[in-house]
Design an enzyme around this catalytic site. Structure first.
Site, PDB file in Angstrom:
ATOM      1  N   ASP A 205     155.135  -2.508  46.914  1.00  0.00           N
ATOM      2  CA  ASP A 205     154.713  -1.210  47.957  1.00  0.00           C
ATOM      3  C   ASP A 205     154.837  -0.165  46.790  1.00  0.00           C
ATOM      4  O   ASP A 205     155.743   0.296  46.533  1.00  0.00           O
ATOM      5  CB  ASP A 205     155.729  -1.245  48.913  1.00  0.00           C
ATOM      6  N   HIS A 206     153.577   0.339  46.872  1.00  0.00           N
ATOM      7  CA  HIS A 206     153.377   1.415  45.667  1.00  0.00           C
ATOM      8  C   HIS A 206     154.060   2.510  46.250  1.00  0.00           C
ATOM      9  O   HIS A 206     154.359   3.496  45.385  1.00  0.00           O
ATOM     10  CB  HIS A 206     151.973   1.822  45.313  1.00  0.00           C
TER      11      HIS A 206
ATOM     12  N   HIS B 250     154.235   0.974  54.387  1.00  0.00           N
ATOM     13  CA  HIS B 250     154.621   1.978  53.650  1.00  0.00           C
ATOM     14  C   HIS B 250     155.572   2.711  54.654  1.00  0.00           C
ATOM     15  O   HIS B 250     156.761   3.417  54.245  1.00  0.00           O
ATOM     16  CB  HIS B 250     153.513   3.024  53.229  1.00  0.00           C
TER      17      HIS B 250
END
Ligand code: BG6
Length: 494
Positions: A184-185, A247
Site C-alpha cells: 500500500d503505497h 489507504h
C-alpha cells in the site's frame, strides 16, 4: 540496519508506469544511500521484444526524469551492469521455464544465492495467474536458505469475495503468508510511518488518546485531480474501493490501534486488524444515514470536465468519485467517538490530513467573560502536502479584554529534516528485501477491510444514485457530506 541479502528483483510489468516512475527511481535512491546488497540484479519483464541495451537506456531516461537532474554516472553504471530484461507473455506457462533458466543464469553471474523478489506491477487480473505459473515452474518454493517473495500491488480484490479468492489462489500457489507482500503505497510515506513514532515514542499524547478526551477524529484524503487517463480502471472501482478500503483504513488503523507489544510485523498487524474488526457491520439503514457518495460534475474552467465526460468512462456512470462516512470503533478506547472519513477527486484542495479534535474544557469559564465561541483543541497530522503536525489551542489576545484567539504550534518536516529525493517506494522495497513485513498488509487485514465496505457496496448497488453528478469540480464535495458531520454538531475542516 540490516543489510539486504543478495537477491534479484524480478519486475513483471517492466514497461509500465510504476516501474518507470517509482520502482527504478527507488532502486537508484537506495543505491545512493548504500542500501542495496552488493550482489544484486534486476530482471524486468514485459511484452515488447527489446534487449538489455534498449531497456537500460530506456530506464536511464525514466530515472533521470523522475530525479529531475542528471544521474551520477558511477552510480548509474553500477545499476546498469545489474539491469536485465526478458520479454514474454505472462499468460503462457511455457514462458516460466525460460524465466527459470534465465534466473539461474543471472544467479551465477551476480552471485545472488537464489533469492528472488517477484514484483507484480501488472493489472490485477494477473495477480493470481503469475504466482500460479511461477509455482508451476517451481519458482515459489523456498529451499536451501533461498527465499522467494511476491510483492502485490493494489487493488487487492474487487470485493470481499474476490479478495478471499485471491488470497486462496496465492496460498494454492504454494506461497505462505511470510512470502506475500501486499503493498500500500501510503505506508511508504514518511508522514504515515511517523504516526507510529508520534503515538508511541511520546509520553504526553497516549494518555489523552481515547474517548475521555477525544471528541471525534476526521480524516480527509482530498485530491484536485480527476481520474485523468485511468477512466477504464476507475469506473469499475470508485472512491470506496480505490481509497477507503485500503489507504484510508490504513490511516485509521494507525490512529486507532492499541500500542503493540513490540514493533515486530505480526505484533503490529495484530493490533491493526483488531481496529477493523471492532467496526460494527453497516446495515442498509446505516448506509443511508452514515455514508454519502458523490460524483463530480463540470467545474468553472473548461478543462474541468464532468466525470461522465472523462475518457473511457461510461457517460451514464454511477461510479462514485467521492465518499464520506461516519464510523464507530466499538472498543473500550473509542466507544462513542465518531470517526469521519472523506475522500474525493476534483475537490477544492489537495490535502491528506488526520485531525484529532479534543473535547472542550468541562467548564467554559471564559463564557462569563463574554467569550461566545469556544474552540476545541485540534491536533492535525498533515500527511501531504506541507507535511507536518500542528496543535491548535486558545490564547489570550493582548489587551485589557478577555479576547481569545486560536493559535498553532506547528512542526514542518521540511524545516526540520529537509527534503530527500524519495518516491515513497524506497522503504517498501528495502523492507521486502530484508524480509520485514510490518509495512505490508496481512491477509486478515485486507479481508477485514472488505468486510467493512462490502455492505456499503451492496446497498449502493441495490439503489443507484438518483442525483449524479452531485458536486461541482473544485468544491468540497456534495452538500450531504456536510450534513453528515453537521448532524453531530461538527464541521469538516477546510
Ligand atoms: C492510488 C489511487 O492508490 O492513490 C489513485 O488509485 C489516487 O486514484 C492515488 O490518486 C493517491 O495517491 P497519493 O500518493 O497521490 O495520495
Amino acid at each position: 540496519m540490516s543489510n539486504p541479502d543478495p537477491s534479484i528483483i524480478v519486475i513483471f510489468g517492466a514497461s509500465g508506469d510504476l516501474t518507470r516512475r517509482k520502482l527504478l527511481p527507488a532502486v537508484y535512491n537506495l543505491a545512493e544511500s548504500h542500501l542495496l546488497p552488493e550482489a544484486f540484479a534486476i530482471l524486468g519483464i514485459a511484452r515488447p521484444p527489446i534487449d538489455d541495451t534498449v531497456f537500460r537506456s530506456d530506464m536511464r531516461k525514466a530515472v533521470e526524469q523522475a530525479e529531475g537532474e542528471p544521474l551520477d554516472p558511477g552510480l548509474w553504471r553500477h545499476i546498469e551492469e545489474r539491469l536485465h530484461y526478458a520479454h514474454g507473455d505472462f499468460q503462457d506457462p511455457g514462458f516460466y521455464e525460460q524465466l527459470k533458466a534465465r534466473l539461474a543464469d543471472l544467479d551465477k553471474r551476480h552471485q545472488t544465492a537464489g533469492n528472488y523478489l517477484f514484483y507484480l506491477a501488472v493489472p490485477p487480473e494477473l495477480f493470481g495467474t503469475i504466482p500460479k505459473y511461477l509455482a508451476g515452474a517451481d519458482l515459489t518454493r523456498e529451499q536451501d536458505h533461498a527465499w522467494r517473495r511476491v510483492v502485490i500491488e493494489k487493488p487487492f480484490g474487487y470485493d470481499l469475495e474476490s479478495a478471499c479468492k485471491l488470497n486462496a489462489n496465492l496460498h494454492a500457489a504454494g506461497l505462505n503468508e511470510s512470502q506475500i507482500y501486499r503493498i500500500d503505497h501510503y505506508l511508504g510515506k514518511e508522514t504515515v510511518q511517523n504516526i507510529r513514532a508520534f503515538r508511541f515514542a511520546n509520553g504526553i499524547f497516549e494518555p489523552i488518546w481515547n474517548r475521555r478526551y477525544v471528541d471525534h477524529v476526521q480524516m480527509t484524503v482530498a485530491e484536485t485531480v480527476g481520474v485523468e487517463q485511468r477512466g477504464a480502471y476507475y469506473d469499475r472501482a470508485g472512491a470506496l474501493r480505490d481509497m477507503v478500503q485500503n489507504h484510508m483504513f490504513l490511516l485509521l488503523t494507525l490512529v486507532a490501534m492499541e500500542p503493540p507489544i513490540s514493533f515486530r510485523a505480526d505484533d503490529v498487524r495484530d493490533e491493526k486488524v483488531k481496529v477493523l474488526h471492532a467496526i460494527p457491520k453497516f446495515t442498509d439503514a446505516d448506509v443511508g444515514r452514515a455514508v454519502v457518495r458523490g460524483q463530480y460534475g463540470r467545474g468553472p474552467t473548461p478543462d474541468m470536465r464532468a466525470y461522465r465526460e472523462e475518457p473511457k468512462v461510461d457517460p451514464h456512470s454511477t461510479t462514485e468519485t467521492f465518499a464520506a462516512l461516519e464510523l464507530q470503533i466499538e472498543n473500550w478506547r473509542w466507544a462513542g467517538v465518531p470517526f469521519y472519513l472523506r475522500t474525493g477527486k476534483r475537490l477544492e484542495r489537495r490535502a491528506t490530513e488526520i485531525a484529532v479534535q479534543f473535547k472542550l474544557p468541562p467548564l467554559l469559564l471564559f463564557r462569563k467573560a463574554g467569550v461566545r465561541d469556544a474552540r476545541p483543541n485540534v491536533l492535525a497530522l498533515r500527511i501531504q502536502p506541507d507535511e507536518g503536525i500542528s496543535l491548535e489551542f486558545q490564547a489570550k489576545e493582548p489587551g485589557p479584554f478577555d479576547h481569545l484567539g486560536t493559535v498553532k504550534m506547528d512542526f514542518s518536516y521540511l524545516d526540520y529534516f529537509g527534503a530527500e529525493p524519495s518516491t515513497g517506494y524506497e522503504t517498501l522495497l528495502y523492507d521486502a528485501m530484508i524480509g520485514d513485513q510490518t509495512l505490508f498488509h496481512r491477509m486478515d487485514m485486507v479481508e477485514a477491510g472488505w468486510q467493512v465496505v462490502q455492505p456499503i457496496l451492496d446497498a449502493w448497488r441495490r439503489s443507484p444514485p438518483p442525483d449524479f453528478p452531485n458536486y461541482e469540480s473544485g468544491t468540497w464535495g456534495p452538500a450531504e457530506a456536510d450534513l453528515l458531520i453537521e448532524r453531530g454538531d461538527r464541521q469538516w475542516r477546510s
